[in-house]
Scaffold this active site. Structure first.
Site, mmCIF file in Angstrom:
data_model
loop_
_atom_site.group_PDB
_atom_site.id
_atom_site.type_symbol
_atom_site.label_atom_id
_atom_site.label_comp_id
_atom_site.label_asym_id
_atom_site.label_seq_id
_atom_site.Cartn_x
_atom_site.Cartn_y
_atom_site.Cartn_z
ATOM 1 N N HIS A 159 11.602 23.619 44.758
ATOM 2 C CA HIS A 159 12.274 23.671 46.052
ATOM 3 C C HIS A 159 13.363 24.759 46.055
ATOM 4 C CE1 HIS A 159 12.307 20.965 49.706
ATOM 5 N NE2 HIS A 159 13.345 21.733 49.994
ATOM 6 N N TYR B 212 7.131 15.873 55.438
ATOM 7 C CA TYR B 212 8.054 14.966 54.747
ATOM 8 C C TYR B 212 7.632 13.579 55.179
ATOM 9 C CZ TYR B 212 11.322 18.518 53.100
ATOM 10 O OH TYR B 212 11.901 19.568 52.453
ATOM 11 N N LYS C 163 3.274 19.428 47.005
ATOM 12 C CA LYS C 163 4.276 20.466 46.704
ATOM 13 C C LYS C 163 5.445 19.843 45.943
ATOM 14 C CE LYS C 163 7.233 23.841 49.137
ATOM 15 N NZ LYS C 163 8.603 23.321 49.251
ATOM 16 N N SER D 286 7.231 23.794 58.821
ATOM 17 C CA SER D 286 8.074 22.783 58.173
ATOM 18 C C SER D 286 8.212 21.534 59.037
ATOM 19 C CB SER D 286 9.455 23.381 57.918
ATOM 20 O OG SER D 286 10.383 22.366 57.651
ATOM 21 N N THR E 153 5.407 17.453 50.693
ATOM 22 C CA THR E 153 6.496 17.810 49.780
ATOM 23 C C THR E 153 7.029 16.540 49.131
ATOM 24 O OG1 THR E 153 7.034 19.772 51.040
ATOM 25 C CG2 THR E 153 8.769 18.912 49.619
HETATM 26 C C1 FNR Z 1 13.463 25.050 51.921
HETATM 27 N N1 FNR Z 1 12.322 24.463 51.392
HETATM 28 C C2 FNR Z 1 11.624 23.523 52.113
HETATM 29 N N2 FNR Z 1 10.502 22.962 51.614
HETATM 30 C C3 FNR Z 1 9.789 22.085 52.336
HETATM 31 O O1 FNR Z 1 8.775 21.590 51.852
HETATM 32 N N3 FNR Z 1 10.198 21.756 53.602
HETATM 33 C C4 FNR Z 1 11.306 22.264 54.171
HETATM 34 O O2 FNR Z 1 11.652 21.954 55.300
HETATM 35 C C5 FNR Z 1 12.088 23.154 53.388
HETATM 36 N N4 FNR Z 1 13.245 23.668 53.890
HETATM 37 C C6 FNR Z 1 13.935 24.625 53.181
HETATM 38 C C7 FNR Z 1 15.089 25.183 53.721
HETATM 39 C C8 FNR Z 1 15.741 26.209 53.053
HETATM 40 C C9 FNR Z 1 16.951 26.831 53.669
HETATM 41 C C10 FNR Z 1 15.236 26.673 51.818
HETATM 42 C C11 FNR Z 1 15.892 27.823 51.091
HETATM 43 C C12 FNR Z 1 14.122 26.088 51.257
HETATM 44 C C13 FNR Z 1 11.785 24.920 50.093
HETATM 45 C C14 FNR Z 1 10.815 26.074 50.284
HETATM 46 O O3 FNR Z 1 9.618 25.644 50.852
HETATM 47 C C15 FNR Z 1 10.479 26.751 48.930
HETATM 48 O O4 FNR Z 1 10.061 25.779 48.015
HETATM 49 C C16 FNR Z 1 11.695 27.507 48.378
HETATM 50 O O5 FNR Z 1 12.333 28.234 49.390
HETATM 51 C C17 FNR Z 1 11.276 28.439 47.253
HETATM 52 O O6 FNR Z 1 12.377 29.021 46.644
HETATM 53 P P1 FNR Z 1 12.869 30.526 46.962
HETATM 54 O O7 FNR Z 1 11.777 31.449 46.514
HETATM 55 O O8 FNR Z 1 13.127 30.588 48.415
HETATM 56 O O9 FNR Z 1 14.113 30.682 46.158
#
Ligand code: FNR
Length: 424
Positions: free
Chosen positions: A320, A155, A296, A131, A181
């Site tokens: 997300h 990002y 994404k 990330s 993303t």
């Molecule tokens: C994320 N997600 C996310 N996505 C991304 O592109 N960069 C990031 O830094 C983060 N950080 C992040 C933090 C937390 C606490 C969560 C829960 C999610 C989104 C992640 O990549 C993914 O899309 C989701 O977690 C998918 O949903 P579920 O299956 O976890 O509910």
């Protein structure tokens, strides 16, 4: 079809034989109980940040509902003794059709944070997407992964030279693809975090990619930090400042004296994301990397077509995890239209709501090449550190393999739309 490792049998025996000696798995197998176990180990702020979504959290619910509207229809008498769950996405080999979604601020879940996840991913050979908001630098994560596959999630900062620097570092860290993303050019309206008035980044958490970056750190030296806005001095504000300073690389006292930790947080907040981003910006990224680029956060089929048109190498259907637009379509509901729009020109991946091997199977049947696992591995991390993540990954591998074979499929490509049925 080259392997026949019966991983599921190995995992079941591992658990049941340990049970004979009175041992239980490190972390609960059921994701609901896993979440409860994680909650017990975390501060209310950390749990809210990880488990929460935007607004009423309707989209989080939609992510689950959309899977539940489809059932698997298993086929019988198909000799599934020879099989493999492995598959390939772009140039990355996957032992099972899932990888780890990029998740920021993992030190809120466990002090070993991204390093524990990277080690567990490498030990299970499951690709991890680093990330942009990680708690550890990509170099540190790569350092514990050996040759195991990894991607980098970007990002898109307001600073183009920082974007280039991140991408170069990702290449040097052995990442095999860049995931941009698109859905978080602003932070969603996250009710739980707002109620607790807690945002980890303000405390210097989740900005390790930035504070380890030469371009970012140089920019701090070049600009005098804006004076911090005057605030009431309270015990909490002093604690917050100390947290910020201790999360910054280097000694606490030096950080307090130099003001660098505060400057880094301010700079990050001012530049972390670019709401002016359009399709035209993507050519800039293309010019700066040879790696495949995936987008994404795609939910609309026209956006998926656009991704193909501008030469992107893949898309990830995702909302997300329901953290951005409350009321947005469930990711699994969005998948079929995206799959047909893309028409096999580039791979389609998906995440948001994957909680079992059956969910992975359904996503593949609907046309995804692979999925990304999100919150469940973070709950594993919170509940059991490295061991917890590793068990979660092993459970998903075993569960998917059993679902695939018990449904009459010998390999991932054999899982087709014909294996699922809409029940409403
Ligand atoms: C994320 N997600 C996310 N996505 C991304 O592109 N960069 C990031 O830094 C983060 N950080 C992040 C933090 C937390 C606490 C969560 C829960 C999610 C989104 C992640 O990549 C993914 O899309 C989701 O977690 C998918 O949903 P579920 O299956 O976890 O509910």
């Amino acid at each position: 079809m080259s392997e026949n490792t019966e991983f599921s049998r190995e995992r079941q025996i591992e658990v049941y034989v340990s049970g004979m000696a009175g041992d239980k798995p490190h972390v609960p197998v059921d994701v609901g109980r896993l979440r409860d176990a994680a909650r017990e180990r975390m501060s209310p702020e950390a749990f809210a940040y990880i488990a929460g979504g935007a607004g009423t959290e309707n989209t989080m619910q939609a992510n689950r509902d959309s899977f539940n509207r489809y059932c698997i229809v298993p086929r019988m008498l198909r000799d599934v003794s020879q099989f493999t769950t492995s598959t390939q996405v772009l140039n990355t080999q996957l032992p099972s059709p899932f990888m780890l979604a990029p998740i920021g601020v993992l030190d809120m879940a466990h002090p070993d944070a991204d390093t524990a996840v990277a080690r567990a991913a490498a030990d299970e050979n499951i690709p991890m997407i680093f990330s942009s908001q990680a708690s550890r630098s990509m170099e540190e994560m790569a350092g514990v992964m050996g040759q195991s596959p990894r991607w980098f999630q970007l990002y898109w900062s307001k600073m183009d030279d920082l974007v280039v620097s991140f991408v170069q570092r990702a290449e040097e860290s052995g990442c095999e693809a860049i995931v941009v993303t698109l859905d978080t050019t602003m932070l969603g309206w996250r009710i739980r975090d707002l109620d607790l008035a807690y945002l980890p980044f303000l405390r210097g958490r989740g900005i390790a990619q930035y504070t380890s970056d030469p371009v970012f750190m140089q920019s701090l030296k070049e600009e005098a930090a804006a004076p911090a806005p005057a605030r009431k001095i309270t015990l909490q504000s002093i604690q917050g400042l100390l947290e910020m300073v201790s999360n910054h690389p280097g000694g606490m006292l030096d950080n307090l004296r130099s003001g660098e930790a505060i400057a880094a947080v301010q700079k990050f907040i001012a530049t972390y994301s670019r709401s002016s981003l359009t399709w035209d910006n993507l050519s800039f990224l293309r010019e700066h990397t040879q790696l495949p680029i995936l987008l994404k956060g795609i939910l609309h089929p026209d956006d998926a077509c656009h991704a193909v048109d501008v030469g992107m190498d893949g898309v990830i259907v995702s909302n997300h995890g329901g953290r951005q637009v409350d009321g947005a379509i469930g990711a699994f509901d969005a998948l079929p239209d995206v799959v047909s729009a893309v028409d096999n020109q580039i791979p389609v991946l998906m995440d948001s709501g994957i909680r079992t091997g059956a969910d992975i199977f359904k996503a593949i049947a609907m046309g995804a090449k692979a999925v990304c696992l999100g919150r469940p591995y973070v709950y594993g991390l919170a509940a059991g550190g490295y061991d917890g993540v590793r068990e979660v990954l092993r459970n998903f591998k075993a569960d998917f393999e059993l679902t695939m074979r018990l449904s009459g499929c010998r390999f991932v490509e054999e899982i087709t739309r014909d294996h699922i049925k809409r029940i409403e």
